[in-house]
Design a protein around this motif. Structure first.
Motif, short mmCIF file in Angstrom:
data_model
loop_
_atom_site.label_atom_id
_atom_site.label_comp_id
_atom_site.label_asym_id
_atom_site.label_seq_id
_atom_site.Cartn_x
_atom_site.Cartn_y
_atom_site.Cartn_z
N ARG A 74 0.85 -1.18 0.00
CA ARG A 74 0.00 0.00 0.00
C ARG A 74 0.89 1.23 0.00
O ARG A 74 1.67 1.45 0.92
N LEU A 75 0.74 2.03 -1.05
CA LEU A 75 1.48 3.27 -1.16
C LEU A 75 0.66 4.41 -0.58
O LEU A 75 -0.57 4.41 -0.65
N SER A 76 1.38 5.38 -0.02
CA SER A 76 0.74 6.58 0.53
C SER A 76 1.34 7.82 -0.10
O SER A 76 2.53 7.84 -0.43
N CYS A 77 0.53 8.84 -0.25
CA CYS A 77 0.97 10.12 -0.76
C CYS A 77 0.41 11.18 0.17
O CYS A 77 -0.81 11.40 0.19
N ALA A 78 1.29 11.82 0.93
CA ALA A 78 0.86 12.82 1.90
C ALA A 78 1.02 14.21 1.32
O ALA A 78 2.09 14.56 0.79
#
Length: 123
Positions: free
Chosen positions: A19-23
């Motif tokens: 699971r990739l996250s982009c903040a």
């Protein structure tokens, strides 16, 4: 311009998940459609998935449909890419960006890109 920081990449065996996250740096993020792109070695950067600002409409590259899911959490200023059933051909650096729908598909809104996050899928 909103600053975006990607994370969550890694090395995984074929069939595995990440699971990739982009903040995002500020709450103007909630007004943008958001997307994920990827760039494999020696290849052009390509669109992977997008989610409209409302969160109600998504769009995917044909080769990831049914395996990847894009979502967003407005309260956390974050967009996610859940990647299941990963394949070696998914190996790339993954980037997020705001996107715009120009009628022929989504393209990046901002010219600048973050550092991306490396996804490597072993066979």
């Amino acid at each position: 311009q909103v600053q975006l920081v990607e994370s969550g990449g890694g090395l995984v065996q074929a069939g595995g998940s990440l699971r990739l996250s982009c903040a995002a740096s500020d709450r103007t993020f909630s007004t943008y459609h958001m997307g994920w792109f990827r760039q494999a070695p020696g290849k052009e950067r390509e669109f992977v998935a997008a989610i409209r600002w409302s969160g109600k409409t998504t769009s995917y590259l044909d080769s990831v449909k049914g395996r990847f899911t894009i979502s967003r959490d407005i309260a956390k200023n974050t967009v996610y890419l859940q990647m299941n059933s990963l394949k070696p051909e998914d190996t790339a650096v993954y980037y997020c960006n705001a996107v715009v729908d120009r009628g022929l598909g989504y393209t990046n809104l901002f010219d600048s890109w973050g550092q991306g996050t490396q996804v490597t899928v072993s066979s």
